[in-house]
Design a protein around this motif. Structure first.
Motif, mmCIF file in Angstrom:
data_model
loop_
_atom_site.group_PDB
_atom_site.id
_atom_site.type_symbol
_atom_site.label_atom_id
_atom_site.label_comp_id
_atom_site.label_asym_id
_atom_site.label_seq_id
_atom_site.Cartn_x
_atom_site.Cartn_y
_atom_site.Cartn_z
ATOM 1 N N TYR B 102 -19.667 181.497 22.156
ATOM 2 C CA TYR B 102 -18.690 182.091 23.077
ATOM 3 C C TYR B 102 -19.140 182.050 24.524
ATOM 4 O O TYR B 102 -18.349 182.298 25.419
ATOM 5 C CB TYR B 102 -18.433 183.550 22.691
ATOM 6 C CG TYR B 102 -17.641 183.720 21.427
ATOM 7 C CD1 TYR B 102 -16.244 183.778 21.456
ATOM 8 C CD2 TYR B 102 -18.270 183.827 20.202
ATOM 9 C CE1 TYR B 102 -15.516 183.942 20.306
ATOM 10 C CE2 TYR B 102 -17.552 183.987 19.039
ATOM 11 C CZ TYR B 102 -16.177 184.044 19.095
ATOM 12 O OH TYR B 102 -15.460 184.197 17.955
ATOM 13 N N GLU B 109 -15.262 190.478 26.214
ATOM 14 C CA GLU B 109 -15.038 189.076 26.542
ATOM 15 C C GLU B 109 -14.904 188.225 25.284
ATOM 16 O O GLU B 109 -14.120 187.272 25.244
ATOM 17 C CB GLU B 109 -16.197 188.566 27.408
ATOM 18 C CG GLU B 109 -16.204 189.196 28.794
ATOM 19 C CD GLU B 109 -17.456 188.843 29.568
ATOM 20 O OE1 GLU B 109 -18.219 187.981 29.106
ATOM 21 O OE2 GLU B 109 -17.656 189.442 30.638
ATOM 22 N N GLN B 111 -13.661 189.284 22.467
ATOM 23 C CA GLN B 111 -12.325 189.528 21.925
ATOM 24 C C GLN B 111 -11.263 188.777 22.726
ATOM 25 O O GLN B 111 -10.328 188.209 22.147
ATOM 26 C CB GLN B 111 -12.030 191.029 21.939
ATOM 27 C CG GLN B 111 -12.541 191.713 20.683
ATOM 28 C CD GLN B 111 -12.576 193.211 20.822
ATOM 29 O OE1 GLN B 111 -12.238 193.755 21.866
ATOM 30 N NE2 GLN B 111 -13.003 193.874 19.759
ATOM 31 N N ALA B 112 -11.423 188.764 24.056
ATOM 32 C CA ALA B 112 -10.472 188.016 24.887
ATOM 33 C C ALA B 112 -10.484 186.536 24.506
ATOM 34 O O ALA B 112 -9.428 185.899 24.401
ATOM 35 C CB ALA B 112 -10.839 188.197 26.363
ATOM 36 N N GLU B 113 -11.687 186.028 24.284
ATOM 37 C CA GLU B 113 -11.834 184.628 23.876
ATOM 38 C C GLU B 113 -11.115 184.377 22.553
ATOM 39 O O GLU B 113 -10.422 183.367 22.384
ATOM 40 C CB GLU B 113 -13.323 184.324 23.722
ATOM 41 C CG GLU B 113 -13.668 182.873 23.554
ATOM 42 C CD GLU B 113 -13.866 182.190 24.889
ATOM 43 O OE1 GLU B 113 -13.954 180.964 24.882
ATOM 44 O OE2 GLU B 113 -13.925 182.885 25.914
ATOM 45 N N ASP B 114 -11.260 185.318 21.620
ATOM 46 C CA ASP B 114 -10.610 185.183 20.319
ATOM 47 C C ASP B 114 -9.092 185.154 20.470
ATOM 48 O O ASP B 114 -8.412 184.379 19.808
ATOM 49 C CB ASP B 114 -11.011 186.356 19.425
ATOM 50 C CG ASP B 114 -12.269 186.042 18.649
ATOM 51 O OD1 ASP B 114 -12.625 184.848 18.610
ATOM 52 O OD2 ASP B 114 -12.881 186.965 18.115
ATOM 53 N N LEU B 115 -8.579 186.012 21.341
ATOM 54 C CA LEU B 115 -7.138 186.084 21.501
ATOM 55 C C LEU B 115 -6.587 184.806 22.108
ATOM 56 O O LEU B 115 -5.483 184.376 21.793
ATOM 57 C CB LEU B 115 -6.772 187.279 22.395
ATOM 58 C CG LEU B 115 -6.934 188.636 21.730
ATOM 59 C CD1 LEU B 115 -6.597 189.753 22.691
ATOM 60 C CD2 LEU B 115 -6.036 188.721 20.501
ATOM 61 N N ARG B 116 -7.359 184.204 23.019
ATOM 62 C CA ARG B 116 -6.900 182.975 23.673
ATOM 63 C C ARG B 116 -6.751 181.828 22.681
ATOM 64 O O ARG B 116 -5.852 181.013 22.807
ATOM 65 C CB ARG B 116 -7.882 182.588 24.772
ATOM 66 C CG ARG B 116 -7.305 182.734 26.176
ATOM 67 C CD ARG B 116 -8.016 181.879 27.181
ATOM 68 N NE ARG B 116 -9.452 182.017 27.137
ATOM 69 C CZ ARG B 116 -10.139 182.994 27.725
ATOM 70 N NH1 ARG B 116 -9.496 183.945 28.358
ATOM 71 N NH2 ARG B 116 -11.446 183.044 27.665
ATOM 72 N N SER B 117 -7.633 181.773 21.732
ATOM 73 C CA SER B 117 -7.630 180.611 20.830
ATOM 74 C C SER B 117 -6.659 180.805 19.663
ATOM 75 O O SER B 117 -6.239 181.896 19.379
ATOM 76 C CB SER B 117 -9.027 180.355 20.287
ATOM 77 O OG SER B 117 -9.484 181.489 19.597
#
Lengths: 173, 117
Positions: B102, B109, B111-117
């Protein structure tokens, strides 16, 4: 104690150093409470190996913690309520150092009286660890082995392998 | 002796709550693992303090009559310390892998990354 400082400081290297000091202090506390074997282990494993492992990790992941942006009110509330419940629970606990406490009346007297000629080692902790509760120790070795295998597998899939991680944690008794 | 005899439990509760607070309020994964370590040490202190007998000495047999502290908690905690370091090592290596996957070890951050993908 040092724990509060651990909470506050955001430079992770300083936090790791304080964690080492904290381990050393608790090792001193164990010595005061007659647990010399535990104090040795805590000083070597807690203050030594953990610190090295954490520093190794920090070298890889960077050393700055981001400022917390969430409101600490909810965690603080949860912690205070739990702490209050636990303190309330301790009111019924046996008093510190009383020889009549229930913990001293099951198998402990037998270990103290019999292990001298049954096992032949003056250190009762060693004879209990290696003989009476040998299966515990075997299970412990299994856990450590599993952890080492896990660390090695996690690290082996990296492109640039970093030597040292995954070793050094298979130590102690 | 009545209320003061409970002081060791209060130290334990205090340390445990500090560890717990670090665990749930900080987003940095390394900090979380350190909080978990404090939590763990507080339990060690609880066990060892229960094994202490006033006037007792370390459970190493000597000539003559002596009062020994209870050796059983010492054995259990000896095992627990070593297992604790093994799990810490595993947790830290997981943190290293998360950092690689990540590029951050901050919880939000990730979790934000997870939501983006």
């Amino acid at each position: 104690m040092t724990a509060i400082a651990l909470l506050r400081i955001r430079n992770l290297v300083a936090v790791v150093m304080l964690a080492g000091i904290y381990s050393l202090l608790s090792a001193g506390l164990f010595t005061v409470m007659d647990a010399v074997d535990v104090a040795f282990t805590e000083a070597v494993v807690g203050a030594g190996i953990s610190t090295v492992l954490m520093l190794g990790t920090l070298a890889l992941v960077g050393r700055k913690e981001k400022a917390p942006d969430r409101h600490p009110v909810l965690p603080l509330f949860v912690v205070l309520v739990t702490g209050a419940a636990l303190v309330y629970g301790t009111l019924d606990m046996p008093r510190f150092g009383d020889p009549g406490n229930p913990i001293h009346h099951h198998v402990a007297p037998r270990y103290l009286e019999e292990s001298g000629h049954e096992i032949g080692i003056p250190n009762v902790v060693t004879s209990v660890l290696a003989s009476y509760r040998g299966y515990d120790t075997m299970g412990e070795i299994t856990v450590i082995f599993t952890a080492v295998v896990g660390v090695v597998l996690l690290m082996a899939t990296r492109r640039r392998r970093w030597p040292g991680e995954g070793k050094g944690d298979d130590d102690g008794g | 002796m009545s209320v003061l005899g409970l002081f060791n439990y209060w130290i334990f509760v205090f340390l445990m709550m500090v560890g717990f607070y670090i665990l749930i309020s900080r987003g940095n994964l390394v900090k979380k693992i350190i909080g978990l370590n404090i939590f763990q040490t507080s339990v060690f202190i609880l066990y060892i303090s229960m094994g202490k007998v006033t006037g007792g000495t370390a459970p190493i047999l000597v000539e003559g009559d002596a009062v020994y502290s209870n050796p059983l908690p010492h054995v259990l905690i000896l095992t627990a310390i070593v297992v604790g370091v093994a799990t810490t090592a595993l947790g830290l290596s997981l943190v290293v892998r998360i950092k690689e996957a990540y590029g951050t070890i901050e919880e939000d951050e990730i979790q934000a990354e997870d939501l983006r993908s």
